[in-house]
Design a protein around this motif. Structure first.
Motif, PDB file in Angstrom:
ATOM      1  N   LEU A   1      -3.467   1.884  -6.171  1.00 31.55           N
ATOM      2  CA  LEU A   1      -3.573   2.217  -4.737  1.00 31.55           C
ATOM      3  C   LEU A   1      -4.847   1.832  -4.111  1.00 31.55           C
ATOM      4  O   LEU A   1      -5.216   1.053  -2.968  1.00 31.55           O
ATOM      5  CB  LEU A   1      -3.150   3.683  -4.515  1.00 31.55           C
ATOM      6  N   ALA A   2      -5.986   2.276  -4.730  1.00 31.56           N
ATOM      7  CA  ALA A   2      -7.304   2.342  -4.279  1.00 31.56           C
ATOM      8  C   ALA A   2      -7.727   0.489  -4.253  1.00 31.56           C
ATOM      9  O   ALA A   2      -8.247  -0.215  -3.300  1.00 31.56           O
ATOM     10  CB  ALA A   2      -8.417   2.681  -5.123  1.00 31.56           C
ATOM     11  N   ARG A   3      -7.253  -0.111  -5.387  1.00 38.09           N
ATOM     12  CA  ARG A   3      -7.633  -1.592  -5.537  1.00 38.09           C
ATOM     13  C   ARG A   3      -6.798  -2.291  -4.603  1.00 38.09           C
ATOM     14  O   ARG A   3      -7.379  -3.156  -3.696  1.00 38.09           O
ATOM     15  CB  ARG A   3      -7.077  -2.079  -6.926  1.00 38.09           C
TER      16      ARG A   3
ATOM     17  N   ARG B   1     -14.850   3.132  -5.629  1.00 41.87           N
ATOM     18  CA  ARG B   1     -15.056   4.202  -6.304  1.00 41.87           C
ATOM     19  C   ARG B   1     -14.000   4.605  -6.918  1.00 41.87           C
ATOM     20  O   ARG B   1     -14.024   5.097  -8.188  1.00 41.87           O
ATOM     21  CB  ARG B   1     -16.138   5.073  -5.670  1.00 41.87           C
ATOM     22  N   ILE B   2     -12.875   4.834  -6.323  1.00 40.85           N
ATOM     23  CA  ILE B   2     -11.809   5.552  -6.948  1.00 40.85           C
ATOM     24  C   ILE B   2     -11.271   4.512  -7.969  1.00 40.85           C
ATOM     25  O   ILE B   2     -10.718   4.887  -9.074  1.00 40.85           O
ATOM     26  CB  ILE B   2     -10.800   5.721  -5.906  1.00 40.85           C
ATOM     27  N   ASP B   3     -11.051   3.305  -7.747  1.00 38.62           N
ATOM     28  CA  ASP B   3     -10.516   2.349  -8.389  1.00 38.62           C
ATOM     29  C   ASP B   3     -11.433   2.503  -9.893  1.00 38.62           C
ATOM     30  O   ASP B   3     -10.961   2.321 -10.873  1.00 38.62           O
ATOM     31  CB  ASP B   3     -10.455   0.963  -7.928  1.00 38.62           C
ATOM     32  N   GLU B   4     -12.888   2.458  -9.839  1.00 44.14           N
ATOM     33  CA  GLU B   4     -13.732   2.279 -10.917  1.00 44.14           C
ATOM     34  C   GLU B   4     -13.533   3.468 -11.578  1.00 44.14           C
ATOM     35  O   GLU B   4     -13.514   3.676 -12.890  1.00 44.14           O
ATOM     36  CB  GLU B   4     -15.304   1.931 -10.458  1.00 44.14           C
ATOM     37  N   SER B   5     -13.896   4.731 -11.085  1.00 45.40           N
ATOM     38  CA  SER B   5     -13.766   5.997 -11.866  1.00 45.40           C
ATOM     39  C   SER B   5     -12.118   6.188 -12.464  1.00 45.40           C
ATOM     40  O   SER B   5     -12.379   6.774 -13.554  1.00 45.40           O
ATOM     41  CB  SER B   5     -13.998   7.062 -10.896  1.00 45.40           C
TER      42      SER B   5
ATOM     43  N   LEU C   1       0.772  -1.292   0.092  1.00 43.91           N
ATOM     44  CA  LEU C   1      -0.042   0.100  -0.087  1.00 43.91           C
ATOM     45  C   LEU C   1       1.037   1.223   0.108  1.00 43.91           C
ATOM     46  O   LEU C   1       0.558   2.209  -0.798  1.00 43.91           O
ATOM     47  CB  LEU C   1      -1.087  -0.081   1.184  1.00 43.91           C
ATOM     48  N   LEU C   2       1.886   1.307   0.866  1.00 43.65           N
ATOM     49  CA  LEU C   2       2.761   2.315   0.818  1.00 43.65           C
ATOM     50  C   LEU C   2       3.529   2.660  -0.321  1.00 43.65           C
ATOM     51  O   LEU C   2       3.706   3.540  -0.681  1.00 43.65           O
ATOM     52  CB  LEU C   2       3.652   2.443   2.089  1.00 43.65           C
ATOM     53  N   LEU C   3       3.971   1.421  -0.903  1.00 37.38           N
ATOM     54  CA  LEU C   3       4.897   1.550  -2.153  1.00 37.38           C
ATOM     55  C   LEU C   3       3.980   2.192  -3.231  1.00 37.38           C
ATOM     56  O   LEU C   3       4.631   2.741  -3.988  1.00 37.38           O
ATOM     57  CB  LEU C   3       5.561   0.263  -2.385  1.00 37.38           C
ATOM     58  N   ALA C   4       2.631   1.481  -3.560  1.00 36.27           N
ATOM     59  CA  ALA C   4       1.985   2.090  -4.428  1.00 36.27           C
ATOM     60  C   ALA C   4       1.492   3.571  -4.334  1.00 36.27           C
ATOM     61  O   ALA C   4       1.276   4.185  -5.173  1.00 36.27           O
ATOM     62  CB  ALA C   4       0.565   1.191  -4.435  1.00 36.27           C
ATOM     63  N   GLY C   5       1.440   4.050  -3.116  1.00 38.32           N
ATOM     64  CA  GLY C   5       1.200   5.332  -2.939  1.00 38.32           C
ATOM     65  C   GLY C   5       2.304   6.199  -3.212  1.00 38.32           C
ATOM     66  O   GLY C   5       2.209   7.590  -3.476  1.00 38.32           O
ATOM     67  N   CYS C   6       3.609   5.780  -3.353  1.00 38.52           N
ATOM     68  CA  CYS C   6       4.726   6.513  -3.413  1.00 38.52           C
ATOM     69  C   CYS C   6       5.170   6.378  -4.956  1.00 38.52           C
ATOM     70  O   CYS C   6       6.218   7.223  -5.223  1.00 38.52           O
ATOM     71  CB  CYS C   6       5.830   6.313  -2.311  1.00 38.52           C
ATOM     72  N   ALA C   7       4.928   5.451  -5.812  1.00 44.12           N
ATOM     73  CA  ALA C   7       5.510   5.482  -6.899  1.00 44.12           C
ATOM     74  C   ALA C   7       4.902   6.510  -7.734  1.00 44.12           C
ATOM     75  O   ALA C   7       3.943   7.075  -7.492  1.00 44.12           O
ATOM     76  CB  ALA C   7       4.951   4.037  -7.433  1.00 44.12           C
ATOM     77  N   SER C   8       5.464   6.671  -8.952  1.00 46.09           N
ATOM     78  CA  SER C   8       5.230   7.691 -10.035  1.00 46.09           C
ATOM     79  C   SER C   8       3.957   7.245 -10.506  1.00 46.09           C
ATOM     80  O   SER C   8       3.901   6.083 -11.022  1.00 46.09           O
ATOM     81  CB  SER C   8       6.213   8.157 -11.091  1.00 46.09           C
ATOM     82  N   THR C   9       2.843   7.800 -11.095  1.00 50.45           N
ATOM     83  CA  THR C   9       1.943   7.504 -12.187  1.00 50.45           C
ATOM     84  C   THR C   9       0.870   8.454 -12.637  1.00 50.45           C
ATOM     85  O   THR C   9       1.158   9.781 -12.240  1.00 50.45           O
ATOM     86  CB  THR C   9       1.128   6.468 -11.453  1.00 50.45           C
TER      87      THR C   9
END
Length: 179
Positions: free
Chosen positions: A138-140, A157-161, A4-12
């Motif tokens: 990140l949401a997923r 909802r974040i993942d879907e939108s 979770l933390l890594l996904a939040g800090c990666a570039s995208t």
């Protein structure tokens, strides 16, 4: 939690507006939900900076509409997350997450500001797609560990939108620049 933390800090899409909790109920968040809310809020603040860099420069009308929808949706989601974090009291601050700019990647807002008008839409798409792809990921990732039902719903909802937004962008007549 490390993922979770890594996904939040990666570039995208049709953005989803956060649904308020029913009257008289309180959403209690702690632990991994607070980490997610802090991480996602920091990510969304970067997205908001991107879409607010120069919306008047967007030429493609459907992209302009999508940028406005992203601004409205993510502003609402950030406000909701901040309310949940504040309601957590002192525990909410223990999970604060900084989202520093990675040192080896260009600042997306500076990149957009330096882009000529003729290439602005393509540059925006090149920055926005990875940003929204990362938000969806990140949401997923949080869906598997979410505790509070309202936070799980926000993550869904974040993942879907964001996934829908990426599909909408892919259908636009805007070609990302080749590198």
């Amino acid at each position: 939690m490390a993922a979770l933390l890594l996904a939040g800090c990666a570039s995208t899409a049709p953005p989803a507006t956060p649904a308020p909790a029913p009257s008289g109920t309180t959403t209690v968040v702690d632990g991994t939900d607070l980490v997610f809310l802090h991480t996602m809020t920091a990510h969304q603040e970067r997205t908001l900076a991107i879409v607010r860099a120069a919306p008047q420069r967007v030429r493609e009308p459907r992209l302009r509409t999508l940028v406005a929808a992203i601004d409205a949706t993510e502003s609402d989601e950030v406000a909701q997350a901040r309310r949940w974090i504040a309601a957590a009291g002192p525990a909410g601050d223990r999970h604060r997450h900084a989202h520093p700019d990675p040192g080896d990647t260009p600042d997306p807002v500076a990149l957009l500001r330096g882009t000529p008008d003729a290439g602005y839409d393509a540059a925006l798409v090149a920055v926005l797609v990875p940003q929204q792809r990362q938000a969806a990921a990140l949401a997923r990732a949080h869906l598997a560990v979410a505790v509070a039902p309202a936070v799980r719903d926000l993550a869904r909802r974040i993942d879907e939108s964001r996934t829908a937004q990426i599909r909408l962008i892919a259908a636009l007549p805007v070609t990302p620049p080749t590198r």
